[in-house]
Scaffold this active site. Structure first.
Site, PDB file in Angstrom:
ATOM      1  N   THR A  57      45.904   0.650 -23.137  1.00 47.71           N
ATOM      2  CA  THR A  57      44.826   1.577 -22.763  1.00 47.71           C
ATOM      3  C   THR A  57      44.382   1.226 -21.346  1.00 47.71           C
ATOM      4  O   THR A  57      44.453   0.071 -20.942  1.00 47.71           O
ATOM      5  CB  THR A  57      43.610   1.433 -23.690  1.00 47.71           C
ATOM      6  OG1 THR A  57      43.152   0.099 -23.592  1.00 47.71           O
ATOM      7  CG2 THR A  57      43.975   1.741 -25.124  1.00 47.71           C
TER       8      THR A  57
ATOM      9  N   GLU B   8      45.027   4.827 -29.019  1.00 50.96           N
ATOM     10  CA  GLU B   8      44.945   4.102 -30.290  1.00 50.96           C
ATOM     11  C   GLU B   8      45.262   4.989 -31.496  1.00 50.96           C
ATOM     12  O   GLU B   8      45.393   4.495 -32.610  1.00 50.96           O
ATOM     13  CB  GLU B   8      43.532   3.523 -30.469  1.00 50.96           C
ATOM     14  CG  GLU B   8      43.200   2.351 -29.552  1.00 50.96           C
ATOM     15  CD  GLU B   8      42.599   2.782 -28.216  1.00 50.96           C
ATOM     16  OE1 GLU B   8      42.841   3.935 -27.786  1.00 50.96           O
ATOM     17  OE2 GLU B   8      41.888   1.968 -27.605  1.00 50.96           O
TER      18      GLU B   8
ATOM     19  N   LYS C 201      20.646   8.333 -21.781  1.00 52.09           N
ATOM     20  CA  LYS C 201      19.527   8.068 -22.691  1.00 52.09           C
ATOM     21  C   LYS C 201      18.222   8.331 -21.962  1.00 52.09           C
ATOM     22  O   LYS C 201      17.765   7.531 -21.172  1.00 52.09           O
ATOM     23  CB  LYS C 201      19.618   6.637 -23.205  1.00 52.09           C
ATOM     24  CG  LYS C 201      20.895   6.429 -23.989  1.00 52.09           C
ATOM     25  CD  LYS C 201      21.017   5.062 -24.605  1.00 52.09           C
ATOM     26  CE  LYS C 201      22.301   4.967 -25.396  1.00 52.09           C
ATOM     27  NZ  LYS C 201      23.405   4.335 -24.693  1.00 52.09           N
TER      28      LYS C 201
ATOM     29  N   TRP D 243      19.121  11.597 -26.456  1.00 53.02           N
ATOM     30  CA  TRP D 243      20.425  11.558 -25.808  1.00 53.02           C
ATOM     31  C   TRP D 243      20.744  12.888 -25.144  1.00 53.02           C
ATOM     32  O   TRP D 243      20.565  13.953 -25.746  1.00 53.02           O
ATOM     33  CB  TRP D 243      21.514  11.250 -26.826  1.00 53.02           C
ATOM     34  CG  TRP D 243      21.522   9.827 -27.288  1.00 53.02           C
ATOM     35  CD1 TRP D 243      20.581   8.871 -27.018  1.00 53.02           C
ATOM     36  CD2 TRP D 243      22.515   9.200 -28.099  1.00 53.02           C
ATOM     37  NE1 TRP D 243      20.918   7.688 -27.616  1.00 53.02           N
ATOM     38  CE2 TRP D 243      22.099   7.860 -28.289  1.00 53.02           C
ATOM     39  CE3 TRP D 243      23.704   9.608 -28.683  1.00 53.02           C
ATOM     40  CZ2 TRP D 243      22.839   6.943 -29.033  1.00 53.02           C
ATOM     41  CZ3 TRP D 243      24.440   8.698 -29.429  1.00 53.02           C
ATOM     42  CH2 TRP D 243      24.016   7.378 -29.599  1.00 53.02           C
TER      43      TRP D 243
HETATM   44  P1  AMP Z   1      43.170   7.581 -23.789  1.00 53.67           P
HETATM   45  O1  AMP Z   1      43.343   6.520 -24.791  1.00 53.67           O
HETATM   46  O2  AMP Z   1      43.320   7.131 -22.388  1.00 53.67           O
HETATM   47  O3  AMP Z   1      44.017   8.758 -24.101  1.00 53.67           O
HETATM   48  O4  AMP Z   1      41.663   8.069 -23.868  1.00 53.67           O
HETATM   49  C1  AMP Z   1      41.107   8.503 -25.078  1.00 53.67           C
HETATM   50  C2  AMP Z   1      39.738   9.077 -24.829  1.00 53.67           C
HETATM   51  O5  AMP Z   1      39.842  10.277 -24.052  1.00 53.67           O
HETATM   52  C3  AMP Z   1      39.015   9.514 -26.068  1.00 53.67           C
HETATM   53  O6  AMP Z   1      38.408   8.432 -26.742  1.00 53.67           O
HETATM   54  C4  AMP Z   1      38.017  10.500 -25.514  1.00 53.67           C
HETATM   55  O7  AMP Z   1      36.894   9.856 -24.971  1.00 53.67           O
HETATM   56  C5  AMP Z   1      38.792  11.151 -24.388  1.00 53.67           C
HETATM   57  N1  AMP Z   1      39.334  12.435 -24.836  1.00 53.67           N
HETATM   58  C6  AMP Z   1      40.542  12.696 -25.327  1.00 53.67           C
HETATM   59  N2  AMP Z   1      40.675  14.003 -25.621  1.00 53.67           N
HETATM   60  C7  AMP Z   1      39.500  14.588 -25.308  1.00 53.67           C
HETATM   61  C8  AMP Z   1      38.991  15.925 -25.374  1.00 53.67           C
HETATM   62  N3  AMP Z   1      39.718  16.933 -25.811  1.00 53.67           N
HETATM   63  N4  AMP Z   1      37.712  16.119 -24.972  1.00 53.67           N
HETATM   64  C9  AMP Z   1      36.962  15.111 -24.513  1.00 53.67           C
HETATM   65  N5  AMP Z   1      37.385  13.846 -24.416  1.00 53.67           N
HETATM   66  C10 AMP Z   1      38.642  13.585 -24.807  1.00 53.67           C
END
Ligand code: AMP
Length: 546
Positions: A185, A330, A438, A443
């Site tokens: 990540t 993940e 916040k 929120w």
């Molecule tokens: P990654 O592991 O880099 O793919 O990031 C995952 C994170 O991207 C998630 O926990 C979300 O916070 C964000 N994310 C993924 N898809 C979306 C979506 N459709 N809308 C908003 N946030 C998203």
């Protein structure tokens, strides 16, 4: 009593074997790093994957060894996906956009033995090579004609190795829970952490990608994954496409609007997937040049929130259905997918859009729930919001070589996203838990504010961050990239937002910038933005108390 059905392991090699047998003449088309378009079939791909498995064996790669790739979406990268995992080793995809220190950390932490690299990224590795402790050799993913002079130690040429290798290789059979691939990540805090996928999780995830209620990928489709193969395995598309025999079109290094448009047109692509930033470039290119997407019927958007204005633009200007999806590295990454149900046909366009801006609904295989600060489950009423937790066979159990347990007592993984769940199972992210603003104990959702801001026709991109406030703890600051040539004022924007959000949500200030910082995975980097605006003083008399 045990059932008496065959216990055949779910192995990644079976996906390509299937495609080569039943869809042998279906094409895989790639824009190569060297320039020209490359095309071959699943049958030819399988033959080359067997050859590559022999190359890997010749290099001394053994079961469980990590072999890294730093490459664009292309046929050689696909071959590595299948040959490395197929022979029982672990395909570790590296994100070339990471900072050097992070990259070095990741390669060393994974103890990668070999690194396969596209021509474009050779300089990145040359600069880092003397700190990559465990790498025994590099393979440049090109042919002899394009092989560069390089200072990389023990550097080989991909095609030269391939020429010398036999294409006779029998995929070994092993436990389906064997590790297959590894992806770190991007990690906004601390070191990046590795998600180690298994053959089983990958194959089950592929079934899910093909389900009619998710992306409905099938042999009738031509799919172009713009989402990189170094980011959560291009959302599993390189595995799902051979599972169903879909044609694959890889964009290589050129992700600008014009290049993506041309491939979508030339290859009659009907389904494509990527993050909103990419679609912004494509839509702009189409609008500026009066172009139409003629073949695309589904656009999968994920990684960041798909703004309603983008969903509408695809629908009204190009006749494309947007499939808004949510997931994480993940979660392999498919977690929720926003296809509408039968009963939603009766809704008005505005009501349908209100559902489509949500991040999608629960799919078979990923359990979802939202919980409060004490871990108590919250109602699925579309109003209550809390931390989103997930559980299922393609959700992470533990980070790679990380001691700390990451699941709660009941086996749930906390995503770090704050969300609502409605009675139909649609999930809407209101924020990352660390991005939520916040204000006076309440929120404010930065995502909602951003979506409303980009619905203004003169806004290209927007981000909202919390700025420390003496009285309210935090108040929102809106940072905006205006459309080129637009004359947009703070007052215009606030007026636009006034009718769309609660008054106390209105940003206390608006700042115009030329560009916003992005992370290595294309998301707006709130961390960098917060640093940029550290100590920023908001004007007196904001909206909180009104
Ligand atoms: P990654 O592991 O880099 O793919 O990031 C995952 C994170 O991207 C998630 O926990 C979300 O916070 C964000 N994310 C993924 N898809 C979306 C979506 N459709 N809308 C908003 N946030 C998203």
């Amino acid at each position: 009593m045990r059932g008496s059905m065959m216990d055949s392991p779910l192995l990644i090699s079976s996906l390509l074997d299937y495609a080569a047998t039943y869809h042998g003449d279906t094409e895989i088309v790639s824009r190569s790093v060297e320039g020209p378009i490359h095309r071959y079939t699943y049958r030819q791909a399988l033959r080359r994957c067997r050859q590559l498995a022999n190359v890997l064996q010749g290099l001394g790669v053994e079961n469980g060894d990590r072999v890294a790739t730093m490459a664009w979406n292309g046929y050689r990268h696909l071959e590595l996906y299948f040959a490395i995992s197929g022979m029982g080793a672990v395909c570790h995809t590296l994100n070339p956009r990471l900072f050097q220190d992070q990259l070095i950390y990741i390669v060393n932490h994974a103890a990668d033995r070999f690194l396969f690299v596209d021509l474009s990224f050779v300089p990145i590795l040359e600069a880092a090579a003397d700190r990559l402790d465990r790498i025994e050799g590099y393979v440049v993913m090109t042919d002899a004609e394009h092989m560069p002079e390089t200072s990389l130690p023990n550097a080989h040429c991909y095609e030269t190795l391939m020429e010398q290798a036999d294409d006779d290789f029998a995929w070994p059979q092993f436990d389906e829970n064997t590790a297959s691939s590894l992806c770190y990540t991007s990690g906004t805090t601390g070191h990046p952490k590795g998600a180690l996928y298994s053959h089983r999780s990958t194959v089950l995830h592929s079934f899910s990608v093909c389900m009619a209620d998710t992306l409905a990928l099938s042999s009738r489709d031509a799919v172009l994954p713009v989402v990189p193969m170094f980011h959560a395995n291009a959302w599993g598309l390189p595995y799902a496409a051979p599972m169903c025999g879909a044609k694959i079109v890889f964009p290589g290094p050129r992700l600008d609007g014009a290049s993506v448009y041309q491939l979508l047109q030339d290859e009659a692509v009907n389904i494509t997937a990527g993050v909103p930033t990419v679609w912004l470039m494509l839509l702009e290119h189409c609008a500026n040049n009066d172009l139409q997407l003629e073949h695309v019927d589904r656009v999968v958007i994920g990684g960041s929130a798909a703004p309603g204005s983008m969903i509408e633009a695809f629908k009204t200007q190009h006749g494309c259905e947007v499939i808004h999806a949510w997931g994480m590295t993940e979660t392999s990454p498919l977690g929720t997918v926003g296809t509408l149900k039968r009963k939603h046909d009766a809704l008005s366009a505005a009501e349908q859009l209100a559902l489509q801006v949500k991040q999608g609904r629960g799919i078979y295989g990923v359990e979802l729930r939202i919980v409060d600060d004490q871990g108590k489950e919250l109602p699925r009423d579309g109003v209550a919001f809390g931390e989103l937790q997930v559980r299922g066979p393609w959700v992470i159990d533990a980070y790679y070589r990380h001691d700390q347990p990451i699941l709660d007592a009941e086996g749930w993984f906390s995503t770090g996203d704050v969300a609502t769940l409605d009675p139909d199972g649609f999930m809407q992210i209101t924020d990352r838990s660390k991005d939520v603003i916040k204000s006076g104990g309440e929120w404010i959702s930065s995502i909602d504010l951003e979506n409303e801001a980009v619905s203004h026709p003169d806004v290209t991109e927007a981000a909202v961050i919390g700025i420390a406030h003496r009285k309210w703890n935090e108040r929102p600051l809106l940072v905006v990239v205006p459309r080129q040539g637009a004359t947009l004022s703070k007052e215009d924007l606030l007026q636009h937002l006034e009718s769309r959000v609660a008054k106390w949500w209105l940003p206390d200030d608006v700042v115009f910038v030329d560009e916003l910082p992005h992370t290595a995975t294309g998301k707006i980097s709130k961390l960098t933005l917060r640093k940029q605006f550290e100590g920023y003083v908001l004007p007196e008399g904001g909206s909180a108390g009104n």
